[in-house]
Design a protein around this motif. Structure first.
Motif, PDB file in Angstrom:
ATOM      1  N   ASP A  25       0.842  -1.285   0.135  1.00  0.00           N
ATOM      2  CA  ASP A  25      -0.158   0.031   0.143  1.00  0.00           C
ATOM      3  C   ASP A  25       0.995   1.187   0.013  1.00  0.00           C
ATOM      4  OD1 ASP A  25       1.021   0.304   2.595  1.00  0.00           O
ATOM      5  OD2 ASP A  25      -1.171  -0.100   3.610  1.00  0.00           O
ATOM      6  N   GLY A  26       2.125   1.307  -0.029  1.00  0.00           N
ATOM      7  CA  GLY A  26       2.996   2.385  -0.161  1.00  0.00           C
ATOM      8  C   GLY A  26       3.795   2.369   1.293  1.00  0.00           C
ATOM      9  N   GLN A  27       3.171   1.703   2.314  1.00  0.00           N
ATOM     10  CA  GLN A  27       3.866   1.431   3.517  1.00  0.00           C
ATOM     11  C   GLN A  27       4.424   0.372   3.898  1.00  0.00           C
ATOM     12  OE1 GLN A  27       4.057   4.675   5.281  1.00  0.00           O
ATOM     13  NE2 GLN A  27       3.371   5.705   3.651  1.00  0.00           N
ATOM     14  N   LYS A  28       3.398  -0.758   3.679  1.00  0.00           N
ATOM     15  CA  LYS A  28       3.951  -2.079   4.011  1.00  0.00           C
ATOM     16  C   LYS A  28       3.349  -3.076   3.027  1.00  0.00           C
ATOM     17  CE  LYS A  28      -0.178  -2.879   7.055  1.00  0.00           C
ATOM     18  NZ  LYS A  28      -0.607  -3.661   8.240  1.00  0.00           N
ATOM     19  N   GLY A  29       3.841  -4.447   3.064  1.00  0.00           N
ATOM     20  CA  GLY A  29       3.197  -5.408   2.419  1.00  0.00           C
ATOM     21  C   GLY A  29       2.227  -6.200   3.058  1.00  0.00           C
ATOM     22  N   ASN A  30       1.432  -6.939   2.233  1.00  0.00           N
ATOM     23  CA  ASN A  30       0.223  -7.538   3.002  1.00  0.00           C
ATOM     24  C   ASN A  30       0.047  -8.995   2.019  1.00  0.00           C
ATOM     25  OD1 ASN A  30      -1.545  -8.132   5.048  1.00  0.00           O
ATOM     26  ND2 ASN A  30      -3.173  -7.658   3.702  1.00  0.00           N
ATOM     27  N   ILE A  31      -0.570  -9.818   2.793  1.00  0.00           N
ATOM     28  CA  ILE A  31      -0.838 -11.132   2.133  1.00  0.00           C
ATOM     29  C   ILE A  31      -2.362 -11.338   2.153  1.00  0.00           C
ATOM     30  CG2 ILE A  31      -0.088 -13.454   1.724  1.00  0.00           C
ATOM     31  CD1 ILE A  31       2.001 -12.929   3.588  1.00  0.00           C
ATOM     32  N   MET A  32      -3.009 -11.894   1.246  1.00  0.00           N
ATOM     33  CA  MET A  32      -4.226 -12.398   1.272  1.00  0.00           C
ATOM     34  C   MET A  32      -4.251 -13.692   0.588  1.00  0.00           C
ATOM     35  SD  MET A  32      -6.537 -10.366  -1.336  1.00  0.00           S
ATOM     36  CE  MET A  32      -6.128  -9.618  -2.729  1.00  0.00           C
ATOM     37  N   THR A  33      -5.343 -14.736   1.180  1.00  0.00           N
ATOM     38  CA  THR A  33      -5.466 -16.118   0.750  1.00  0.00           C
ATOM     39  C   THR A  33      -6.724 -15.995  -0.336  1.00  0.00           C
ATOM     40  OG1 THR A  33      -4.811 -17.065   2.746  1.00  0.00           O
ATOM     41  CG2 THR A  33      -5.962 -18.402   1.204  1.00  0.00           C
ATOM     42  N   TYR A  55      -8.663  -6.570   3.254  1.00  0.00           N
ATOM     43  CA  TYR A  55      -8.123  -5.273   3.317  1.00  0.00           C
ATOM     44  C   TYR A  55      -7.113  -5.068   2.261  1.00  0.00           C
ATOM     45  CZ  TYR A  55      -4.377  -2.499   5.685  1.00  0.00           C
ATOM     46  OH  TYR A  55      -3.508  -1.503   5.890  1.00  0.00           O
ATOM     47  N   SER A  56      -6.571  -5.898   1.415  1.00  0.00           N
ATOM     48  CA  SER A  56      -5.771  -5.921   0.390  1.00  0.00           C
ATOM     49  C   SER A  56      -6.133  -5.155  -0.820  1.00  0.00           C
ATOM     50  CB  SER A  56      -4.908  -7.115   0.162  1.00  0.00           C
ATOM     51  OG  SER A  56      -4.084  -7.764   1.071  1.00  0.00           O
ATOM     52  N   TYR A  57      -7.533  -5.385  -0.903  1.00  0.00           N
ATOM     53  CA  TYR A  57      -8.258  -4.851  -2.154  1.00  0.00           C
ATOM     54  C   TYR A  57      -7.776  -3.413  -2.369  1.00  0.00           C
ATOM     55  CZ  TYR A  57     -11.799  -3.945  -5.645  1.00  0.00           C
ATOM     56  OH  TYR A  57     -12.570  -3.754  -6.606  1.00  0.00           O
ATOM     57  N   ALA A  58      -7.768  -2.470  -1.238  1.00  0.00           N
ATOM     58  CA  ALA A  58      -7.399  -1.113  -1.668  1.00  0.00           C
ATOM     59  C   ALA A  58      -6.173  -0.837  -2.258  1.00  0.00           C
ATOM     60  CB  ALA A  58      -7.873  -0.162  -0.379  1.00  0.00           C
ATOM     61  N   ALA A  59      -5.071  -1.799  -1.942  1.00  0.00           N
ATOM     62  CA  ALA A  59      -3.880  -1.527  -2.265  1.00  0.00           C
ATOM     63  C   ALA A  59      -3.793  -1.887  -3.592  1.00  0.00           C
ATOM     64  CB  ALA A  59      -2.953  -2.270  -1.283  1.00  0.00           C
ATOM     65  N   LEU A  60      -4.274  -2.995  -3.858  1.00  0.00           N
ATOM     66  CA  LEU A  60      -4.520  -3.842  -5.315  1.00  0.00           C
ATOM     67  C   LEU A  60      -5.037  -2.853  -6.272  1.00  0.00           C
ATOM     68  CD1 LEU A  60      -4.157  -6.428  -6.721  1.00  0.00           C
ATOM     69  CD2 LEU A  60      -6.492  -6.896  -6.280  1.00  0.00           C
ATOM     70  N   THR A  84      -7.598 -15.816   7.623  1.00  0.00           N
ATOM     71  CA  THR A  84      -8.625 -15.861   8.946  1.00  0.00           C
ATOM     72  C   THR A  84      -8.275 -14.792   9.732  1.00  0.00           C
ATOM     73  OG1 THR A  84      -7.515 -17.360  10.011  1.00  0.00           O
ATOM     74  CG2 THR A  84      -9.409 -18.316   8.946  1.00  0.00           C
ATOM     75  N   CYS A  85      -7.467 -13.854   9.240  1.00  0.00           N
ATOM     76  CA  CYS A  85      -7.087 -12.392  10.022  1.00  0.00           C
ATOM     77  C   CYS A  85      -7.040 -11.441   8.999  1.00  0.00           C
ATOM     78  CB  CYS A  85      -5.840 -12.706  10.775  1.00  0.00           C
ATOM     79  SG  CYS A  85      -4.326 -13.119   9.772  1.00  0.00           S
ATOM     80  N   SER A  86      -6.869 -10.224   9.610  1.00  0.00           N
ATOM     81  CA  SER A  86      -6.765  -9.122   8.629  1.00  0.00           C
ATOM     82  C   SER A  86      -5.506  -8.444   8.683  1.00  0.00           C
ATOM     83  CB  SER A  86      -7.847  -8.030   9.044  1.00  0.00           C
ATOM     84  OG  SER A  86      -7.692  -6.823   8.357  1.00  0.00           O
ATOM     85  N   ASP A  89      -4.740  -5.036  10.911  1.00  0.00           N
ATOM     86  CA  ASP A  89      -3.737  -5.353  12.325  1.00  0.00           C
ATOM     87  C   ASP A  89      -3.166  -6.191  12.681  1.00  0.00           C
ATOM     88  OD1 ASP A  89      -5.534  -7.363  12.519  1.00  0.00           O
ATOM     89  OD2 ASP A  89      -7.327  -6.469  13.630  1.00  0.00           O
ATOM     90  N   THR A  90      -2.743  -7.147  11.573  1.00  0.00           N
ATOM     91  CA  THR A  90      -1.732  -8.049  11.796  1.00  0.00           C
ATOM     92  C   THR A  90      -0.685  -8.099  10.660  1.00  0.00           C
ATOM     93  OG1 THR A  90      -3.446  -9.480  12.267  1.00  0.00           O
ATOM     94  CG2 THR A  90      -1.634 -10.758  11.596  1.00  0.00           C
ATOM     95  N   ASP A  91       0.809  -8.102  10.938  1.00  0.00           N
ATOM     96  CA  ASP A  91       1.707  -8.217   9.940  1.00  0.00           C
ATOM     97  C   ASP A  91       1.973  -9.822   9.752  1.00  0.00           C
ATOM     98  OD1 ASP A  91       3.946  -8.778   8.777  1.00  0.00           O
ATOM     99  OD2 ASP A  91       5.407  -7.560  10.108  1.00  0.00           O
ATOM    100  N   LYS A  92       1.090 -10.157   8.510  1.00  0.00           N
ATOM    101  CA  LYS A  92       1.066 -11.707   8.197  1.00  0.00           C
ATOM    102  C   LYS A  92       2.406 -12.264   7.958  1.00  0.00           C
ATOM    103  CE  LYS A  92      -3.756 -10.747   6.656  1.00  0.00           C
ATOM    104  NZ  LYS A  92      -4.598 -11.215   5.495  1.00  0.00           N
ATOM    105  N   PHE A  93       3.326 -11.390   7.399  1.00  0.00           N
ATOM    106  CA  PHE A  93       4.559 -12.155   7.293  1.00  0.00           C
ATOM    107  C   PHE A  93       5.054 -12.644   8.465  1.00  0.00           C
ATOM    108  CE2 PHE A  93       4.530  -9.794   3.183  1.00  0.00           C
ATOM    109  CZ  PHE A  93       4.792 -10.703   2.224  1.00  0.00           C
ATOM    110  N   SER A  94       5.209 -11.930   9.372  1.00  0.00           N
ATOM    111  CA  SER A  94       5.872 -11.794  10.725  1.00  0.00           C
ATOM    112  C   SER A  94       5.006 -13.414  11.395  1.00  0.00           C
ATOM    113  CB  SER A  94       5.960 -10.827  11.516  1.00  0.00           C
ATOM    114  OG  SER A  94       6.339 -11.105  12.695  1.00  0.00           O
ATOM    115  N   ARG A  95       3.702 -13.075  11.612  1.00  0.00           N
ATOM    116  CA  ARG A  95       2.968 -13.854  12.225  1.00  0.00           C
ATOM    117  C   ARG A  95       2.904 -15.414  11.530  1.00  0.00           C
ATOM    118  NH1 ARG A  95      -3.583 -13.408  13.818  1.00  0.00           N
ATOM    119  NH2 ARG A  95      -3.714 -15.511  14.536  1.00  0.00           N
TER     120      ARG A  95
END
Length: 180
Positions: A25-33, A55-60, A84-86, A89-95
């Motif tokens: 999103d310009g600030q951080k990466g995210n992952i969706m399934t 949540y990723s849809y806006a960045a996409l 199953t999480c967003s 509020d979650t750094d999915k790479f780390s989690r």
């Protein structure tokens, strides 16, 4: 034959591979399934289905690019957990213990643990159906990865894992594009 409840008909056809889609999103990466994917041609044109509920849809939509990462069965618990999480509020790479790698053409990261990654640019969003048409611009595969079995969602919380491959390339040779 017995009648099948129409609301369950999608479980007969939703067996494409489950993928992870990364965005930035310009600030951080995210992952969706995602399990709703489609190959549109022998060229690298694909479609995925997602929308404002992700949540990723806006960045996409705003950035116009993503990476389709193809996980294997050994990553199934991470794949389900990511779905199953967003990312709000979650750094999915780390989690989920996944390693972001720089892509060659787009800003969203590759996922090192996945079998393959396809860098894509958004070609069109078909709004009434939330279909995102993507053009592949670069592709990567981990030839050293031992586990190569992909996972396919049935749509009801169960999954199918790739099994034995059956070769009919000779029979289909006239229909396959050169080099495939």
């Amino acid at each position: 034959m017995r009648e099948l409840e129409l609301g369950k008909a999608f479980t007969l056809m939703e067996s494409g591979p489950v993928v992870l889609v990364t965005t930035h999103d310009g600030q951080k990466g995210n992952i969706m399934t995602l399990s709703w994917t489609m190959v549109l041609d022998f060229t690298p044109v694909f479609a995925i289905t997602t929308g404002g509920w992700n949540y990723s849809y806006a960045a996409l939509r705003e950035r116009g690019e993503c990476v389709i990462a193809v996980p294997t069965v050994d990553l199934l618990d991470q794949v389900v957990g990511i779905g199953t999480c967003s990312g709000a509020d979650t750094d999915k790479f780390s989690r989920f213990g996944l390693t972001p790698l720089p892509a060659r053409v787009v800003r969203p990261p590759l996922i090192q643990e996945c079998l393959a990654n396809i860098e894509c640019r958004v070609v069109e969003i078909v709004t009434p159906y939330n279909i995102v048409v993507l053009q592949g611009v670069a592709a990567h595969i981990d030839d050293t990865r031992r586990e190569r079995r992909m996972v396919h969602a049935v749509g009801d919380g169960r999954f199918i894992v790739d099994g034995r491959r059956i070769d009919r390339r000779a029979m289909m040779a006239a229909r396959l594009p050169p080099g495939v």
